[in-house]
Scaffold this motif. Structure first.
Motif, short mmCIF file in Angstrom:
data_model
loop_
_atom_site.label_atom_id
_atom_site.label_comp_id
_atom_site.label_asym_id
_atom_site.label_seq_id
_atom_site.Cartn_x
_atom_site.Cartn_y
_atom_site.Cartn_z
N GLY A 189 0.81 -1.22 0.00
CA GLY A 189 0.00 0.00 0.00
C GLY A 189 0.84 1.27 0.00
O GLY A 189 0.32 2.36 -0.22
N ASP A 190 2.15 1.14 0.25
CA ASP A 190 3.04 2.30 0.27
C ASP A 190 3.48 2.74 -1.12
O ASP A 190 3.97 3.86 -1.29
CB ASP A 190 4.32 2.00 1.07
CG ASP A 190 4.11 2.01 2.56
OD1 ASP A 190 3.15 2.64 3.04
OD2 ASP A 190 4.92 1.36 3.26
N PHE A 191 3.33 1.88 -2.11
CA PHE A 191 4.00 2.13 -3.39
C PHE A 191 3.60 3.45 -4.04
O PHE A 191 4.46 4.17 -4.55
CB PHE A 191 3.79 0.96 -4.36
CG PHE A 191 4.63 1.10 -5.59
CD1 PHE A 191 6.00 0.93 -5.53
CD2 PHE A 191 4.06 1.43 -6.81
CE1 PHE A 191 6.80 1.08 -6.66
CE2 PHE A 191 4.85 1.59 -7.93
CZ PHE A 191 6.22 1.41 -7.86
N GLU A 192 2.32 3.79 -4.04
CA GLU A 192 1.90 5.04 -4.68
C GLU A 192 2.58 6.25 -4.06
O GLU A 192 3.07 7.13 -4.77
CB GLU A 192 0.38 5.20 -4.61
CG GLU A 192 -0.12 6.40 -5.38
CD GLU A 192 -1.64 6.52 -5.36
OE1 GLU A 192 -2.13 7.65 -5.36
OE2 GLU A 192 -2.33 5.47 -5.35
N GLY A 193 2.65 6.30 -2.75
CA GLY A 193 3.33 7.40 -2.07
C GLY A 193 4.83 7.41 -2.35
O GLY A 193 5.44 8.48 -2.46
N ILE A 194 5.41 6.23 -2.48
CA ILE A 194 6.84 6.12 -2.79
C ILE A 194 7.10 6.67 -4.19
O ILE A 194 8.04 7.44 -4.40
CB ILE A 194 7.29 4.65 -2.68
CG1 ILE A 194 7.31 4.20 -1.23
CG2 ILE A 194 8.66 4.46 -3.33
CD1 ILE A 194 7.50 2.71 -1.07
N VAL A 195 6.28 6.26 -5.14
CA VAL A 195 6.47 6.73 -6.52
C VAL A 195 6.36 8.25 -6.58
O VAL A 195 7.16 8.90 -7.25
CB VAL A 195 5.47 6.06 -7.47
CG1 VAL A 195 5.46 6.73 -8.83
CG2 VAL A 195 5.79 4.58 -7.62
N ASN A 196 5.40 8.83 -5.88
CA ASN A 196 5.27 10.28 -5.86
C ASN A 196 6.55 10.93 -5.34
O ASN A 196 7.03 11.91 -5.91
CB ASN A 196 4.07 10.71 -5.01
CG ASN A 196 2.75 10.32 -5.63
OD1 ASN A 196 2.63 10.16 -6.83
ND2 ASN A 196 1.74 10.14 -4.79
#
Length: 146
Positions: free
Chosen positions: A10-17
């Protein structure tokens, strides 16, 4: 107040940003959630720094393991949080993981990133010398007549 914790689904989207705004993420790198999870299964670590108030991901440190040494990359803090000493906290936690593993760690940093270079040197990293770094991202370019 900030929290440093391990990566969770669930962290991936925030990481990509974060990677996009810091210049660490580009599609040609091929980094996705499955790659992160595979690197974790191989003995690596992905540390996430969050702002406790907003819950926003504001920093990452990705440490992979190739069976020989650890490699730290995608280390950064989003611009609006830079200059507060947060990178020192994130680096300390990253190096705690390195000590726990008991294996040497290597990283790459852009020559013109003086702030990051000083951070790493002050933490004990040593410059390896004038190595050129090459990469092949497009495997269709592999030439069999080497």
């Amino acid at each position: 107040h900030m929290t440093i914790r391990e990566y969770k689904k669930g962290d991936f989207e925030g990481i990509v940003n974060l990677w996009v705004v810091t210049g660490m993420g580009r599609p040609e790198r091929g980094d996705d959630a499955q790659i992160i999870e595979r690197s974790l299964a191989m003995g690596g670590c992905m540390l996430i720094m969050t702002d406790d108030e907003s819950g926003k991901i504001i920093g990452t440190s990705w440490i992979t393991f190739d069976g020989r040494r650890l490699f730290m990359h995608h280390f950064g803090i989003i611009p609006e949080y830079q200059g507060r000493g947060l990178s020192k906290e994130l680096l300390k936690k990253s190096l705690d993981f390195v000590k726990q593993k008991g294996i040497q760690v290597k990283l790459e940093v852009h020559r013109n990133n003086t702030i990051a270079r000083n951070l790493y040197i002050n933490a004990g990293f040593e410059y390896l010398g004038d190595y050129d770094v090459y990469i092949m991202r497009d495997l269709d370019k592999i030439r069999n007549q080497v």
